[in-house]
Scaffold this active site. Structure first.
Site, PDB file in Angstrom:
ATOM      1  N   CYS A  74     -11.531  22.022  59.350  1.00 28.24           N
ATOM      2  CA  CYS A  74     -12.835  21.425  60.152  1.00 28.24           C
ATOM      3  C   CYS A  74     -13.905  21.380  59.155  1.00 28.24           C
ATOM      4  CB  CYS A  74     -13.236  22.420  61.150  1.00 28.24           C
ATOM      5  SG  CYS A  74     -14.676  21.663  62.200  1.00 28.24           S
ATOM      6  N   CYS A 204     -18.141  14.943  63.501  1.00 31.48           N
ATOM      7  CA  CYS A 204     -16.614  15.462  63.113  1.00 31.48           C
ATOM      8  C   CYS A 204     -16.599  15.408  61.559  1.00 31.48           C
ATOM      9  CB  CYS A 204     -15.370  14.905  63.609  1.00 31.48           C
ATOM     10  SG  CYS A 204     -13.996  15.487  63.133  1.00 31.48           S
TER      11      CYS A 204
END
Length: 260
Positions: A74, A204
């Site tokens: 991530c 993101c």
């Protein structure tokens, strides 16, 4: 059992972070999902533990999606946990181990609550970027399908993202889905449907990285904030990939639950 946690966000992509260098906490899938729940828990797109790492690394980042399952890399989480490590006194220049291998990161600015963090991302080989469905599929630490659309502001990101994410014949393990559109000022507008969260997130990190690579645009805009993605391109690969964006400490608290 009581657990001290910190709530961070990277451009609206929010996370619960726990210092687990002593290995005290062994949270179950249900525990993590409950903590991340936006009605019954703290509320977050994911949860991370900062763990002790082997020699040569400042720490290990372990990332869980909001459904409680272990996640892949991530990018925004990596930037947030870098700011957290800096708060713990581990330094401004950090070398840590993530799901997809080693990462270098730097805290460019930090006032105790707000900051700017640059994260080195994994390079991408050009022969591993696939074209399909009129878009691109690549892995920037997490898998992403990227598609250009018109009128992205009003696009059905949830519906179309969920449909593409669940195309098991093309993506057996699922995929994150990014929709992009050039803005009049030349920047790239990005909206992302994330697997594991199973919804649109405000930003993101691995997604904007993927979008920058396939579009060639280094300046990206999400609903949660702006990013810069730098890289060098050769015939065989995109290398020296760096993701830079904002980080915020929202609050810290104590999560209390009965041990199972």
């Amino acid at each position: 059992m009581d657990i001290e946690f910190y709530k961070f966000d990277g451009a609206g992509n929010d996370f619960v972070i726990i210092d687990n260098r002593e290995g005290r906490y062994n949270l179950s899938t249900d525990d993590i999902a409950r903590i991340c729940h936006r009605r019954f828990g703290v509320g977050a797109d994911g949860l991370m533990t900062l763990n002790a790492a082997s020699e040569g690394y400042d720490f290990e980042m372990v990332y869980y999606n909001s459904d409680g399952r272990i996640g892949s890399m991530c990018g925004n989480g990596g930037r947030c946990i870098t700011a957290f490590a800096h708060m713990l006194g581990l330094g401004k220049h950090l070398h840590f181990l993530g799901f997809d291998g080693p990462h270098d990161a730097e805290v460019l600015a930090w006032d105790g609550h707000l900051g700017l963090v640059r994260l080195g991302m994994r390079g991408v080989r050009t022969d591993l970027i696939r074209t399909l469905l009129g878009g691109w599929f690549l892995d920037t630490g997490s898998p992403h399908y990227v598609q250009r659309v018109v009128d992205l502001e009003n696009y059905d990101v949830f519906g179309e993202g969920r449909r593409i994410r669940n195309m098991a014949d093309l993506f057996p393990e699922g995929t994150n889905v990014d929709f992009i559109e050039e803005l009049p000022d030349g920047r790239l507008f990005v909206r992302t449907y994330e697997r594991g969260v199973e919804d649109e997130t405000w930003a993101c990190g691995t997604g904007v990285t993927a979008c920058a690579i396939v579009s060639g645009n280094h300046l990206l805009v999400t609903r949660g904030g702006d990013f810069r993605v730098d890289f060098t391109k050769s015939e065989k690969a995109y290398e020296n990939v760096c993701l830079t964006g904002p980080v915020s400490l929202n609050f810290k608290g104590i999560w209390t639950f009965s041990a199972q």
